[in-house]
Design an enzyme around this catalytic site. Structure first.
Site, PDB file in Angstrom:
ATOM      1  N   ASP A  46       2.895  -0.129  12.067  1.00 20.91           N
ATOM      2  CA  ASP A  46       1.594  -0.656  11.622  1.00 20.91           C
ATOM      3  C   ASP A  46       1.365  -2.098  12.076  1.00 20.91           C
ATOM      4  OD1 ASP A  46       1.053   1.748  10.401  1.00 20.91           O
ATOM      5  OD2 ASP A  46       1.798   1.112   8.443  1.00 20.91           O
ATOM      6  N   ARG A  67      -5.261   3.434  18.796  1.00 24.25           N
ATOM      7  CA  ARG A  67      -4.955   1.991  18.845  1.00 24.25           C
ATOM      8  C   ARG A  67      -4.496   1.538  20.227  1.00 24.25           C
ATOM      9  NH1 ARG A  67      -2.335   1.367  12.735  1.00 24.25           N
ATOM     10  NH2 ARG A  67      -4.368   1.266  11.707  1.00 24.25           N
ATOM     11  N   ARG A 113      -7.629  13.181  12.561  1.00 25.60           N
ATOM     12  CA  ARG A 113      -6.189  12.957  12.655  1.00 25.60           C
ATOM     13  C   ARG A 113      -5.397  14.261  12.463  1.00 25.60           C
ATOM     14  NH1 ARG A 113      -4.863   7.657   9.289  1.00 25.60           N
ATOM     15  NH2 ARG A 113      -2.839   7.982  10.294  1.00 25.60           N
ATOM     16  N   LYS A 158      -3.557   7.085  14.866  1.00 30.98           N
ATOM     17  CA  LYS A 158      -3.715   6.314  13.627  1.00 30.98           C
ATOM     18  C   LYS A 158      -5.205   6.290  13.272  1.00 30.98           C
ATOM     19  CE  LYS A 158       0.568   5.447  12.758  1.00 30.98           C
ATOM     20  NZ  LYS A 158       1.185   6.110  11.624  1.00 30.98           N
ATOM     21  N   SER A 172       7.975  10.457  10.999  1.00 31.03           N
ATOM     22  CA  SER A 172       6.863  10.113  10.116  1.00 31.03           C
ATOM     23  C   SER A 172       7.301  10.125   8.654  1.00 31.03           C
ATOM     24  CB  SER A 172       5.716  11.114  10.321  1.00 31.03           C
ATOM     25  OG  SER A 172       4.842  11.083   9.218  1.00 31.03           O
ATOM     26  N   LYS A 175       0.828  -1.207   0.000  1.00 33.62           N
ATOM     27  CA  LYS A 175       0.000   0.000   0.000  1.00 33.62           C
ATOM     28  C   LYS A 175       0.864   1.260   0.000  1.00 33.62           C
ATOM     29  CE  LYS A 175      -2.667   0.857   3.813  1.00 33.62           C
ATOM     30  NZ  LYS A 175      -2.603   2.258   4.277  1.00 33.62           N
ATOM     31  N   SER A 176       1.859   1.311   0.874  1.00 38.75           N
ATOM     32  CA  SER A 176       2.711   2.509   0.958  1.00 38.75           C
ATOM     33  C   SER A 176       3.388   2.790  -0.385  1.00 38.75           C
ATOM     34  CB  SER A 176       3.821   2.302   2.002  1.00 38.75           C
ATOM     35  OG  SER A 176       3.327   2.489   3.277  1.00 38.75           O
ATOM     36  N   GLY A 213      -4.668   8.485   5.566  1.00 37.31           N
ATOM     37  CA  GLY A 213      -3.741   9.537   5.999  1.00 37.31           C
ATOM     38  C   GLY A 213      -2.611   9.716   5.010  1.00 37.31           C
ATOM     39  N   ARG A 224      -6.653  -2.333  10.672  1.00 35.20           N
ATOM     40  CA  ARG A 224      -5.639  -3.168  11.326  1.00 35.20           C
ATOM     41  C   ARG A 224      -6.147  -3.747  12.644  1.00 35.20           C
ATOM     42  NH1 ARG A 224      -1.623  -2.406   7.627  1.00 35.20           N
ATOM     43  NH2 ARG A 224      -1.169  -0.246   7.088  1.00 35.20           N
TER      44      ARG A 224
HETATM   45  C1  S3P Z   1       3.042   5.357   5.988  1.00 38.98           C
HETATM   46  C2  S3P Z   1       3.746   5.786   7.075  1.00 38.98           C
HETATM   47  C3  S3P Z   1       3.339   5.500   8.460  1.00 38.98           C
HETATM   48  C4  S3P Z   1       2.359   4.327   8.524  1.00 38.98           C
HETATM   49  C5  S3P Z   1       1.264   4.457   7.503  1.00 38.98           C
HETATM   50  C6  S3P Z   1       1.851   4.496   6.104  1.00 38.98           C
HETATM   51  C7  S3P Z   1       3.510   5.748   4.642  1.00 38.98           C
HETATM   52  O1  S3P Z   1       2.723   6.638   9.008  1.00 38.98           O
HETATM   53  O2  S3P Z   1       1.814   4.226   9.815  1.00 38.98           O
HETATM   54  O3  S3P Z   1       0.378   3.361   7.599  1.00 38.98           O
HETATM   55  O4  S3P Z   1       3.096   5.128   3.652  1.00 38.98           O
HETATM   56  O5  S3P Z   1       4.327   6.678   4.576  1.00 38.98           O
HETATM   57  P1  S3P Z   1       3.596   7.836   9.598  1.00 38.98           P
HETATM   58  O6  S3P Z   1       4.551   8.207   8.552  1.00 38.98           O
HETATM   59  O7  S3P Z   1       2.685   8.962   9.918  1.00 38.98           O
HETATM   60  O8  S3P Z   1       4.230   7.278  10.830  1.00 38.98           O
END
Ligand code: S3P
Length: 435
Positions: free
Chosen positions: A317, A348, A124, A344, A168, A22-23, A96, A390
């Site tokens: 995550d 959580r 958020r 999140k 982050s 996904k990322s 997010g 999750r």
């Molecule tokens: C992500 C970064 C993380 C993660 C999120 C996906 C990303 O969040 O928790 O599910 O794809 O860059 P943060 O960067 O806010 O920690």
């Protein structure tokens, strides 16, 4: 699918091809939409979150074609599809990553857009990305620090040195995407290393990005070139099955072709520290852009561990399912320095403690984490997903870990698994034998 019933598992064994990460998929779509030409990607994540990114990019003028096999054709700015202000607010849904990364990408264009999302996303914190983007020269307006968030790009972005105060990857990535339109190099200093998918993909797109030994990331502004990429599977999705198989000697699972990005594999370090037998076989089929491989795990008698410090961003995550697994380990597991879990898709920390107690687990809540006592014979429970994908999947693992002969559990609101892993319950059924 509300109220999914999950019986105890009597056996776990199988091989899974986990859907695309996904990322990485968010970033591939965004960079493809910014590129001077047509890009291609295969094994794009089927997550609803990624569909949100695709829809927002189309509303901004990019061409995003996704076929049923999850191959994407991306027409970026160079194909006559320059980014333009969207007519209405961009709906980031529950995502997010969509909201924060797009805020950065929009800041690199002379356009204005409103980013909005569902009730969870509207709760958020967005000042954490709005503040840095303002320093870079964009105009950003939030509502009490949250979405809807209006971003107006005023390129050129101001080059220079910036510190990311929250560990982050989303904020770092937003700054790097904005930095593409800077008037001089942009240096980003992270407080702790986070996943570097954006840096790797930017390099694939012909952008010079370097990371120094001190963690200082330097980006030379430039035009994004079109690219082609096969996206590896999502280790964060695989983690649910890895944790499940880890819990009992004799159980095993193999997840093929998943991302092994150093910023993501903290979960493997934790599983090993708990005593599971984790075997990683590297592959190179993401074109060398992202490390990728097969992860095989065999269950064992587990012990409690401490999860804290720099390990937290590397498994952020996976903490919900690791908390569930901790209930099966001998001794206390302590998760600290993880206050980020409270902001999140849900809080959580509070909801994990509440749900674990429903399964009969002794645990304690801290401001920045939780403590779980094991081993515990779980009892079947009725739990709520609270709109958090999750949590829903972590509860499905807990339900599977109820000893044979115990009650089936019911997970209310489990349809939210589609946010990251639409076929989760089918894959769970494929590797478990219900008792
Ligand atoms: C992500 C970064 C993380 C993660 C999120 C996906 C990303 O969040 O928790 O599910 O794809 O860059 P943060 O960067 O806010 O920690």
């Amino acid at each position: 699918m509300s109220g999914v019933t999950v019986p105890p598992a009597s056996w776990v064994d199988g091989v899974l091809r986990i859907p695309g990460d996904k990322s990485i998929s968010h970033r591939v779509l965004i960079l493809g939409a910014m590129a001077r030409g047509r890009s291609f990607a295969s094994n794009v994540s089927p997550a609803a979150d990624v569909a949100s990114t695709a829809a927002c990019l189309e509303a901004l003028g990019a061409g995003v074609r996704l076929d049923a096999a999850m191959r994407a054709g991306l027409d970026g700015a160079g194909t006559g599809r320059g980014w333009a202000a969207a007519e209405s607010a961009l709906d980031c849904g529950n995502s997010g990553t969509t909201m924060r990364l797009l805020a950065g990408a929009i800041a690199a264009h002379p356009i204005s857009a409103v980013l909005d999302g569902d009730a969870s996303l509207r709760r958020r914190p967005m000042e954490r990305v709005a503040g840095p983007l303002r320093e870079l020269g964009a105009e950003v307006v939030t509502h009490d620090g949250c979405a809807p968030m209006t971003v107006t790009g005023r390129p050129p972005i101001h080059g220079g040195e910036y510190v990311v105060r929250v560990a982050s990857a989303q904020i770092k990535s937003a700054m790097l995407l904005a930095g593409l339109a800077a008037d001089s190099p942009v240096h980003v200093l992270e407080s702790m290393p986070t996943r570097d998918h954006t840096e790797r993909l930017l390099r694939l797109c012909g952008i010079a990005v370097t990371t120094g030994v001190d963690g200082r990331i330097t980006l030379m502004p430039g035009e994004v070139q079109p690219f082609g990429m096969r996206i590896p599977g999502d280790l964060s999705s695989a983690a649910f099955f890895l944790a499940l198989a880890a819990s009992r000697p004799g159980w095993r699972v193999r997840c093929e072709e998943v991302t092994l990005n150093p910023g993501r594999i903290g979960v493997l370090d934790v599983l090993r520290a708990m005593g599971a037998d984790v075997d990683v076989e590297h592959r190179d089929d993401a074109g060398g852009v992202e490390p990728c491989g097969d992860v095989a795990i065999r269950g064992a008698a587990l012990r409690g561990v401490r999860i804290e410090g720099a390990l937290i961003p590397r498994c952020i995550d996976e903490l919900p399912v690791l908390a569930v697994l901790a209930s099966q380990a001998e001794g206390v597991t302590t998760i600290r320095d993880a206050a980020e879990l409270r902001v999140k898709e849900s809080d959580r920390i509070a909801l994990l403690v509440d749900g674990l107690r429903r399964f009969g687990v002794a645990c304690e809540e801290h401001d920045d984490g939780l403590t779980i006592e094991g081993p515990c014979r779980l009892r079947g429970a009725r739990v709520e997903a609270h709109g958090d994908h999750r949590l829903a999947m972590a509860w499905a693992v807990a339900a599977s870990l109820v000893p044979e002969g115990g009650d089936a559990s019911i997970i209310d609101g489990a349809e939210c698994t589609a946010v990251s892993y639409p076929q989760f319950f089918a894959d769970l059924a494929a590797v478990t034998q219900a008792s």
